[in-house]
Structures are given as structure tokens and as C-alpha cells.
Design an enzyme around this catalytic site. Structure first.
Site, PDB file in Angstrom:
ATOM      1  N   ASP A   1      19.225 -68.946  13.744  1.00  0.00           N
ATOM      2  CA  ASP A   1      19.653 -68.902  12.342  1.00  0.00           C
ATOM      3  C   ASP A   1      21.101 -68.411  12.240  1.00  0.00           C
ATOM      4  O   ASP A   1      21.560 -67.624  13.066  1.00  0.00           O
ATOM      5  CB  ASP A   1      18.715 -67.965  11.553  1.00  0.00           C
ATOM      6  CG  ASP A   1      18.875 -68.156  10.058  1.00  0.00           C
ATOM      7  OD1 ASP A   1      19.379 -69.206   9.619  1.00  0.00           O
ATOM      8  OD2 ASP A   1      18.489 -67.228   9.308  1.00  0.00           O
TER       9      ASP A   1
ATOM     10  N   ARG B   1      15.499 -63.490  16.769  1.00  0.00           N
ATOM     11  CA  ARG B   1      16.053 -64.150  15.588  1.00  0.00           C
ATOM     12  C   ARG B   1      17.492 -63.701  15.402  1.00  0.00           C
ATOM     13  O   ARG B   1      17.769 -62.508  15.281  1.00  0.00           O
ATOM     14  CB  ARG B   1      15.268 -63.825  14.318  1.00  0.00           C
ATOM     15  CG  ARG B   1      15.878 -64.574  13.121  1.00  0.00           C
ATOM     16  CD  ARG B   1      15.102 -64.442  11.833  1.00  0.00           C
ATOM     17  NE  ARG B   1      15.684 -65.348  10.825  1.00  0.00           N
ATOM     18  CZ  ARG B   1      15.016 -66.018   9.928  1.00  0.00           C
ATOM     19  NH1 ARG B   1      13.713 -65.902   9.875  1.00  0.00           N
ATOM     20  NH2 ARG B   1      15.621 -66.808   9.064  1.00  0.00           N
TER      21      ARG B   1
ATOM     22  N   ASN C   1      13.014 -76.594   5.715  1.00  0.00           N
ATOM     23  CA  ASN C   1      14.407 -77.068   5.822  1.00  0.00           C
ATOM     24  C   ASN C   1      14.532 -78.536   5.401  1.00  0.00           C
ATOM     25  O   ASN C   1      15.619 -78.991   5.040  1.00  0.00           O
ATOM     26  CB  ASN C   1      14.937 -76.939   7.256  1.00  0.00           C
ATOM     27  CG  ASN C   1      15.148 -75.512   7.728  1.00  0.00           C
ATOM     28  OD1 ASN C   1      15.051 -75.227   8.913  1.00  0.00           O
ATOM     29  ND2 ASN C   1      15.450 -74.609   6.803  1.00  0.00           N
TER      30      ASN C   1
ATOM     31  N   THR D   1       9.731 -77.134   8.363  1.00  0.00           N
ATOM     32  CA  THR D   1       9.237 -78.066   7.331  1.00  0.00           C
ATOM     33  C   THR D   1       9.978 -77.772   6.017  1.00  0.00           C
ATOM     34  O   THR D   1      10.346 -78.684   5.288  1.00  0.00           O
ATOM     35  CB  THR D   1       7.709 -77.912   7.111  1.00  0.00           C
ATOM     36  OG1 THR D   1       7.379 -76.525   7.108  1.00  0.00           O
ATOM     37  CG2 THR D   1       6.918 -78.596   8.187  1.00  0.00           C
TER      38      THR D   1
HETATM   39  C1  IPE Z   1      14.621 -70.539   9.825  1.00  0.00           C
HETATM   40  O1  IPE Z   1      15.864 -70.410   9.222  1.00  0.00           O
HETATM   41  C2  IPE Z   1      14.449 -71.917  10.356  1.00  0.00           C
HETATM   42  C3  IPE Z   1      15.301 -72.266  11.487  1.00  0.00           C
HETATM   43  C4  IPE Z   1      16.118 -71.480  12.104  1.00  0.00           C
HETATM   44  C5  IPE Z   1      15.147 -73.623  11.960  1.00  0.00           C
HETATM   45  P1  IPE Z   1      16.051 -70.576   7.649  1.00  0.00           P
HETATM   46  O2  IPE Z   1      17.497 -70.416   7.387  1.00  0.00           O
HETATM   47  O3  IPE Z   1      15.424 -71.817   7.178  1.00  0.00           O
HETATM   48  O4  IPE Z   1      15.213 -69.334   7.103  1.00  0.00           O
HETATM   49  P2  IPE Z   1      15.172 -68.649   5.677  1.00  0.00           P
HETATM   50  O5  IPE Z   1      15.102 -69.746   4.649  1.00  0.00           O
HETATM   51  O6  IPE Z   1      16.419 -67.847   5.534  1.00  0.00           O
HETATM   52  O7  IPE Z   1      13.953 -67.775   5.719  1.00  0.00           O
HETATM   53  C1  IPE Z   2      19.787 -72.364  11.135  1.00  0.00           C
HETATM   54  O1  IPE Z   2      21.003 -72.155  10.510  1.00  0.00           O
HETATM   55  C2  IPE Z   2      19.591 -73.793  11.560  1.00  0.00           C
HETATM   56  C3  IPE Z   2      18.746 -74.551  10.633  1.00  0.00           C
HETATM   57  C4  IPE Z   2      17.961 -74.036   9.728  1.00  0.00           C
HETATM   58  C5  IPE Z   2      18.810 -76.000  10.741  1.00  0.00           C
HETATM   59  P1  IPE Z   2      21.124 -72.214   8.931  1.00  0.00           P
HETATM   60  O2  IPE Z   2      21.519 -73.589   8.549  1.00  0.00           O
HETATM   61  O3  IPE Z   2      19.924 -71.691   8.252  1.00  0.00           O
HETATM   62  O4  IPE Z   2      22.332 -71.225   8.712  1.00  0.00           O
HETATM   63  P2  IPE Z   2      22.509 -70.168   7.569  1.00  0.00           P
HETATM   64  O5  IPE Z   2      21.279 -69.313   7.561  1.00  0.00           O
HETATM   65  O6  IPE Z   2      22.651 -70.936   6.285  1.00  0.00           O
HETATM   66  O7  IPE Z   2      23.730 -69.412   7.936  1.00  0.00           O
HETATM   67 MG    MG Z   3      19.326 -69.824   7.641  1.00  0.00          MG
END
Ligand code: IPE
Ligand code: IPE
Ligand code: MG
Length: 244
Positions: free
Chosen positions: A23, A184, A71, A69
Site C-alpha cells: 500500500d 503492510r 479496488n 475486490t
Molecule cells: C489494500 O490497500 C489493497 C491493496 C494493497 C491491494 P487499499 O489502499 O485498497 O486499502 P484501504 O482502502 O486504505 O483500506
Molecule cells: C496500493 O497502493 C496498490 C493498490 C491498491 C492497487 P494505493 O493505490 O492504495 O496507494 P495509496 O494508498 O492511495 O497511497
Molecule cells: Mg491504499
């Protein structure tokens, strides 16, 4: 802070299975006034480096949370950027890692992805299907609740009661042991629907580092921290000591 405090030595216990919630790609890019897609590309490259480091240290299984899912509800433009990474780079990057004898699995509801991306994932699975003992699970279109419901329905269809073990084998991660360490990046302290069943006794490690900044050294640090923890699995320290 003593020098070498976070160095891996012969004494360090290496987790057999590391799962990573990658993340912070978007925020990493935003801080650089770059589009989110640039962050995702950097993230993917960093992931390959981390996999190389982890396997070199003796880790056997790596699960990467690449797309949840939830995302899939992101703006189409961002999703297309992510799918393009799979289209343009995934095969080449993964071939490099899997050449070491690593089996790749896509874990998640892959049917939710565009057809050509599904084909790329299936092809990588087929190309590596003969490898045993080391594995990469790419969690795409993955949600733990979706996975559990899918497993429950499979059990109901079979008309069989499940045990803890047989239920594990109905999950997308059937062929991997439970994760020992879940990392994480990106500052949030939550699981976001990742491996809820499998994480029962995983050690959790959270870091403020955005994923593209999670260097090999940071991985070593997480492993050293893992190695220092006492895993009791519900038992007492005395029971654990006796077993040693
Ligand atoms: C978790 O990250 C999913 C992945 C890293 C693929 P998110 O960015 O989607 O998580 P939330 O929405 O902040 O909980
Ligand atoms: C995690 O990075 C990767 C995916 C969820 C695809 P993010 O895209 O959630 O990055 P932040 O949390 O917005 O910085
Ligand atoms: Mg994120």
C-alpha cells in the site's frame, strides 16, 4: 541504536511464508507530483526486487496483495493503468523470478478481470505449474470475505461438513501454508480484507514507508523483528521453552 541491529544473521528465523499488503503507491506518486499510475509501476518493480531478496533469504512462499475486490471500484482510468502493467510487464518480471523454480498462482476472483489479463495470469500459472515447494501468490481481484463465501458455497455443493484443514483447502490459497508474517506498508494499520482466515496466527508488521520506498533493508528489518517475537500459538512461555 547498535550497528547491525537489523542485520540478518545465521541466527535469524526466516518466515516460511511472507504476505505483503503493498500500500502507498498512490501517495508516493502524489508527493512527487506524478500520476498514481507512476506509483503503481514503481511499486511493481519494487515488488520484484523484494521477491528476489526474500527467496535469496530462504523464504518459500510470498503472497502479494496487488488488487482487492474493493479496488475494482476505483476510477476506470486508474484500473486501466493497473491492467496495462499486467499486459506490458507482468510476464517478463515474473518469468525472471519464477525461473528459480517458483510456482505462480493468481488468488482471487480472476473472472472479474478483463479477458486478456485473465489469460496472462492463467498462462503464468500454466508455465510454472510443474514447480513445487516455492510459490508466489498474486492476490488480484482478491477479497477475503469473497474467498470465504466462495469456499463455503463449494462445501455446501459437495454436501460435506468441513474441518479447519479441509476448509483451508477450499480457499484460493489452498496450496500454501498459512502466512507467518504479514507486512503492510503505507502507514495504515488494518488488513483491508486480506487473508482473514489464514492470518489467524500470523505476526503483523506495519510500517509508515510507502511501498515504493520499502527497500530490501526494510524487508530485512521486518524479518529481524519477526525473528525476535515469541510465537506462542496459545501456549505458555514455559511450554514453548520446553519444546526447544
Ligand atoms: C489494500 O490497500 C489493497 C491493496 C494493497 C491491494 P487499499 O489502499 O485498497 O486499502 P484501504 O482502502 O486504505 O483500506
Ligand atoms: C496500493 O497502493 C496498490 C493498490 C491498491 C492497487 P494505493 O493505490 O492504495 O496507494 P495509496 O494508498 O492511495 O497511497
Ligand atoms: Mg491504499
Amino acid at each position: 541504536m547498535g550497528l547491525g541491529k537489523n542485520k540478518i544473521t545465521g541466527e535469524t528465523k526466516i518466515p516460511r511464508h511472507i504476505a505483503i499488503i503493498m500500500d502507498g503507491n498512490g501517495r508516493w506518486a502524489k508527493r512527487r507530483f506524478m500520476p498514481r499510475s507512476y506509483g503503481h509501476k514503481q511499486g511493481m518493480e519494487r515488488m520484484i526486487g523484494l521477491m528476489e531478496r526474500a527467496f535469496a533469504l530462504g523464504v518459500d512462499y510470498i503472497t502479494v496483495y496487488a488488487l482487492s475486490t474493493e479496488n475494482l471500484k476505483r476510477p476506470q482510468e486508474e484500473l486501466e493503468g493497473l491492467f496495462n502493467l499486467f499486459r506490458n510487464h507482468f510476464k517478463e518480471y515474473m518469468a525472471r523470478i519464477c525461473a528459480r523454480g517458483v510456482r505462480l498462482r493468481a488468488v482471487g476472483d480472476v473472472s472479474l478481470l478483463p479477458d486478456d489479463v485473465q489469460r496472462i495470469l492463467r498462462q503464468s500459472e500454466e508455465d510454472t505449474a510443474h514447480f513445487e515447494g516455492k510459490g508466489i501468490n498474486v492476490a488480484v481481484a482478491y477479497g477475503s470475505r469473497n474467498e470465504i463465501v466462495h469456499a463455503v458455497n463449494a462445501a455446501v455443493e459437495k454436501g460435506e461438513k468441513v474441518t479447519e484443514e479441509s476448509f483451508s483447502r477450499l480457499l484460493y490459497t489452498a496450496d500454501s501454508p498459512d502466512p507467518d508474517l504479514i507486512i503492510r506498508t503505507g502507514k495504515e494499520v488494518r488488513l483491508s480484507n486480506f487473508l482473514l482466515y489464514q492470518a489467524a496466527y500470523a505476526e503483523l508488521y506495519f510500517t509508515d514507508k510507502m511501498f515504493p520506498d520499502f527497500s530490501d533493508k526494510e524487508l530485512d528489518k521486518a524479518i529481524v523483528e519477526f525473528s525476535r517475537r515469541t510465537r506462542r500459538f496459545g501456549k505458555t512461555d514455559e511450554q514453548i521453552e520446553k519444546k526447544k
